[in-house]
Scaffold this motif. Structure first.
Motif, PDB file in Angstrom:
ATOM      1  N   ASP A  20      49.421  21.870   4.550  1.00  0.00           N
ATOM      2  CA  ASP A  20      50.652  21.955   3.749  1.00  0.00           C
ATOM      3  C   ASP A  20      50.460  22.875   2.552  1.00  0.00           C
ATOM      4  N   VAL A  21      49.336  22.655   1.861  1.00  0.00           N
ATOM      5  CA  VAL A  21      49.020  23.454   0.686  1.00  0.00           C
ATOM      6  C   VAL A  21      47.671  24.101   0.933  1.00  0.00           C
ATOM      7  N   SER A  39      52.694  26.073   2.947  1.00  0.00           N
ATOM      8  CA  SER A  39      53.053  26.596   4.257  1.00  0.00           C
ATOM      9  C   SER A  39      54.541  26.371   4.505  1.00  0.00           C
ATOM     10  N   LYS A  40      55.174  27.378   5.086  1.00  0.00           N
ATOM     11  CA  LYS A  40      56.603  27.279   5.353  1.00  0.00           C
ATOM     12  C   LYS A  40      56.911  26.163   6.348  1.00  0.00           C
ATOM     13  N   SER A  41      55.913  25.843   7.182  1.00  0.00           N
ATOM     14  CA  SER A  41      56.150  24.820   8.202  1.00  0.00           C
ATOM     15  C   SER A  41      55.765  23.423   7.722  1.00  0.00           C
ATOM     16  N   SER A  42      55.448  23.260   6.448  1.00  0.00           N
ATOM     17  CA  SER A  42      55.092  21.941   5.936  1.00  0.00           C
ATOM     18  C   SER A  42      56.230  20.955   6.166  1.00  0.00           C
ATOM     19  N   THR A  70      51.780  12.214   3.304  1.00  0.00           N
ATOM     20  CA  THR A  70      50.383  12.633   3.296  1.00  0.00           C
ATOM     21  C   THR A  70      50.370  14.129   3.532  1.00  0.00           C
ATOM     22  N   ILE A  71      49.729  14.849   2.660  1.00  0.00           N
ATOM     23  CA  ILE A  71      49.668  16.303   2.847  1.00  0.00           C
ATOM     24  C   ILE A  71      48.220  16.749   2.916  1.00  0.00           C
ATOM     25  N   ALA A  87      49.320  16.876   9.439  1.00  0.00           N
ATOM     26  CA  ALA A  87      50.019  16.786   8.163  1.00  0.00           C
ATOM     27  C   ALA A  87      51.417  16.209   8.336  1.00  0.00           C
ATOM     28  N   THR A  88      51.463  14.990   8.740  1.00  0.00           N
ATOM     29  CA  THR A  88      52.770  14.366   8.859  1.00  0.00           C
ATOM     30  C   THR A  88      52.966  13.376   7.712  1.00  0.00           C
ATOM     31  N   GLY A  89      54.159  13.117   7.429  1.00  0.00           N
ATOM     32  CA  GLY A  89      54.453  12.214   6.315  1.00  0.00           C
ATOM     33  C   GLY A  89      54.003  10.799   6.625  1.00  0.00           C
ATOM     34  N   GLY A  90      53.718  10.027   5.605  1.00  0.00           N
ATOM     35  CA  GLY A  90      53.305   8.640   5.782  1.00  0.00           C
ATOM     36  C   GLY A  90      54.445   7.827   6.360  1.00  0.00           C
ATOM     37  N   SER A  91      55.639   8.169   6.054  1.00  0.00           N
ATOM     38  CA  SER A  91      56.814   7.537   6.652  1.00  0.00           C
ATOM     39  C   SER A  91      57.744   8.645   7.090  1.00  0.00           C
TER      40      SER A  91
END
Lengths: 299, 457
Positions: free
Chosen positions: B124-125, B348-351, B68-69, B38-42
């Motif tokens: 993430d969710v 999630s807190k770690s999102s 991206t989530i 779950a990493t961001g697209g950028s």
């Protein structure tokens, strides 16, 4: 245990190669088995819910297990399962292997059929058996009814629930036992039988004095596999006890471990249960190995 | 020989270890999800945020970078398809956010979630069951959405109040938004009622009427001496399906207001439980649980004239081509009551993309997404604009389900719910419902201390 003295000559290189070939397996065991086992021991000394940092509690988890009704019931059920399913599986497996050890047309198809349950997922098998055991529409009660016997509730009946699971598991595991016994049977040289016949041994005596002794390594091997496997019974009760959860009649050790770890947020407690299970299985395996020279004959 | 034996012993121990470990593997850690991390697209560095922070999207109010989530739910492939449709609509409204949906069955879902949260690889969710919320809220793994709600002036009153409350902590933090909810009602088979010439159940029904009509509709239709059509079917393995509602209808409750002890041992509460045992074993209008434990819902199979169960039945009963109607649960001695259980979406807190996650959670509760949830008929929407508007008129009986929220109690929700429920339900299943070995009062008295201990651990 393994001699460390440096040897010269042709065998010197051989032992090095042995280690090279063993390395992948040993590495896998060390990383994937020994590591987690040691880690579980560490976790078992903590109170840990997986999500917040663990707290060291010493042996508290192990003391708590002693007074845990569900764990003790699970221990009893698992012991019952082992004590019934292992001997039953061995005897039936041996009988079936003797029957299948014939030169008949299409015998290999029949042998394959017996092996099918082994390669089928336990979940699928459990679902089919839950239908077989269904009190209302199940074929098993249909058969009982045909012979004028009273219908049973099987899985929902505290008395029949565990035997019902044993029957299903024995049926499922039969293929493995049979295949090993068949291999064992076919490894017995024909000359032994010829010699025994010449000495006047009938079929029963040939079985008693040739087949059985020479099959003991196979029996020993399937026995240890079945013993270990039986203590880990989980899938069967997990699927058959739906809807709802396994209750006192069917809960097993591995199920309580799963339940404590992943439903009750008690990973430390679950690890303690897993270690108790590990010690029991290791101890039984050790006893089993100790006893082998009393009855196992290698050719 | 000795050496051979030693080697064999070692091999056996190694084998033991491997098998024990393999078992731990199969039960302990389910296969890793096939989802992408779950990493961001950028990269979501401040600079990147600043450079891409153009005007916020009208639809979602999101002004962050492309992201991206991962969104995890429990359910089956149908559920995945349904949620995917909502996710696609979200992506159309907010192209900068891509949502990957992952689905698992109920048990795997929670095991996977816990290992994910522990290993820092949580989605993430993720979907959250009302009763289990405190177990996660109390362990500091969920993102507090209150700052977003305050900053944006998000109006929580547009969502059903009970459903919102289930995701609010005792100290007032909002750690999730409800997504949909389910209530318990009385479903009846119109074909079987018509055949018997019985009028359909309505809001005048009480316990006595349920028994009376239930008896008339419990029949041996083929004359083999065995009942093959039951007046009523219900599930006994969870308090939600019927028995908690019976406890409330009889004036009882499950926990004391402080949540530190049970009040399930009061005569009012055990009276409700007793009524369910009597329906099965005394009045014999409900089949004993063993009969349908393996084959599933008798009502869905057309073998029961009525069923008390959750609103999720609408979709399955329609798929089974049943002609059915929905009525409120029959009133008990202390009046009307039913059970409501919301499902929420939490972050999630770690999102790594909390802003995008919030935008998505908010979207799930928006009228647009809620209309899609409504159309599935597997649960009720939580957005009141949809719930009291189009939903109530969307099918025959929807108004009854929406109206049930007025007298519904939230399914009990507290830390350690699962272990509590297993202990309680184990006793009830084995000795009260599956077989009438004990009265409800005797069974509760037996497990009372154990339950109170669990509430205080």
């Amino acid at each position: 245990m393994i001699g460390r003295a440096r040897r010269r000559g042709p065998l010197a290189g051989e032992s090095r190669w042995a280690w090279v070939f063993l390395a992948p397996t040993l590495l896998g065991l060390a990383v994937l088995s020994a590591g987690p086992i040691v880690a579980a021991l560490g976790i078992s000394l903590t109170k840990w819910d997986l999500l917040t940092p663990p707290k060291f509690v010493g042996l508290d988890n192990f003391f708590a297990l002693v007074g845990d009704h569900r764990f003790l019931v699970a221990l009893r059920n698992t012991a019952f399962y082992t004590a019934t399913s292992v001997p039953l599986g061995l005897v039936l497996g041996l009988g079936l292997a003797l029957v299948l050890n014939q030169r008949l047309r299409g015998i290999s198809w029949i042998r394959t059929a017996y092996f099918l349950p082994v390669v089928t997922s336990t979940v699928a098998i459990s679902l089919v058996w839950s239908w077989i055991y269904s009190p209302d529409h199940g074929p098993l009660n249909g058969v009982l009814g045909f012979f004028g016997l009273p219908a049973q509730k099987w899985i929902s009946d505290p008395f029949w629930a565990m035997p019902a699971i044993v029957i299903m598991s024995v049926w499922q595991g039969l293929g493995t036992t049979v295949i090993i016994f068949l291999a064992g049977l076919q490894g017995i040289p024909e000359e032994y039988y010829d010699a025994a016949s010449v000495d006047g041994a009938g079929p029963r005596a040939r079985f008693r004095h040739v087949t059985l002794p020479l099959l003991t390594p196979s029996i020993f091997f399937t026995g240890i596999l079945a013993l270990i496997d039986s203590f880990l019974v989980f899938d069967q009760v997990y699927v058959l006890a739906r809807p709802g959860k396994p209750f006192d009649a069917t809960v097993t050790l591995v199920y309580t471990i799963y339940e404590n770890g992943f439903q009750n947020f008690k990973m430390g407690y679950a690890a303690a249960g897993a270690w108790v299970l590990f010690i029991i299985v290791a101890a039984l395996a050790a006893i089993y190995f100790r006893l082998q020279n009393r009855w196992v004959h290698y050719q | 020989m000795i050496r051979n034996q030693a080697i064999r012993a070692m091999a056996a121990l190694a084998m033991t270890a491997a098998l024990v470990a393999a078992c731990g593997g199969s039960t302990g850690s389910p296969p890793a999800s096939a989802s992408t991390p779950a990493t961001g697209g950028s990269p979501s560095t401040p600079a990147a945020t600043a450079s891409t922070a153009a005007s916020p999207s009208v639809a979602t109010g999101y002004s962050g970078p492309e992201a991206t989530i991962e969104y995890s739910i429990w359910g089956d492939p149908t559920e995945l398809k349904n949620q995917q449709a909502i996710v696609d609509a979200f992506h159309a409204a907010e192209p900068k956010i891509t949502v990957k949906v992952t689905v698992s069955d109920w048990d795997t879902y929670w095991a996977k979630l816990q290992t994910g949260l522990a290993g820092g690889a949580a989605p993430d969710v993720f979907a959250m069951d009302g009763p289990l919320f405190p177990d996660y809220a109390g362990r500091d793994v969920l993102l507090d959405l209150s700052p977003y709600i305050q900053a944006e002036g998000y109006d929580l009153s547009q969502l059903n109040e009970l459903a919102v409350k289930d995701f609010t902590t005792a100290d007032g933090r909002q750690l999730g938004l409800p997504r949909d909810l389910n209530v318990i009602a009385l479903f009846y088979n119109k074909t079987l009622f018509d055949a018997a010439g019985e009028p359909y159940p309505d809001d005048t029904w009480d316990w006595a009427k349920l028994v009376e009509v239930g008896k008339k509709l419990t029949k041996d239709t083929n004359g083999d001496g065995k009942v093959d059509q039951w007046g009523l079917y219900t599930e006994t393995t969870d308090m939600e399906n019927y028995w908690s509602s019976l406890v409330w209808q009889n004036g009882g409750d499950i926990l004391a207001p402080d949540g530190k002890s049970i009040v399930l041992d009061t005569p009012a509460a055990t009276g409700g439980l007793q009524f369910l045992q009597d329906l099965i074993w005394k009045e014999k209008v409900v089949p004993e649980p063993a009969l349908f434990a393996e084959t599933g819902d008798a009502f869905e199979q057309g073998k029961a004239a009525m069923e008390v169960n959750g609103s999720w039945l609408v979709a399955t009963d329609e798929a089974a081509n049943l002609e059915f109607g929905i009525a409120p649960l029959p009133k008990g001695p202390a009046g009307r009551a039913t059970s409501v259980n919301p499902t929420g979406a939490v972050v999630s807190k770690s999102s790594k993309s909390p802003d995008a996650a919030w935008a998505f959670v908010k979207y799930l509760a928006s009228p647009e997404a809620q209309q899609k949830i409504m159309a599935l008929k597997a649960s009720l929407p939580v957005n009141t604009a949809v719930l009291t508007g189009p939903y109530a008129a969307s099918f025959d009986g929807a108004a009854v389900l929406a109206g049930a929220l007025d007298y519904a109690h939230l399914k009990p929700s507290f830390k350690g719910y699962d272990e509590f429920a297993t202990t309680l339900q184990g006793e009830l299943d084995e000795h009260v419902f599956n077989a009438p070995d004990e009265t409800a009062a005797e069974a509760i008295a037996k497990v009372k201390d154990q339950l109170n201990q669990l509430l205080n651990q």
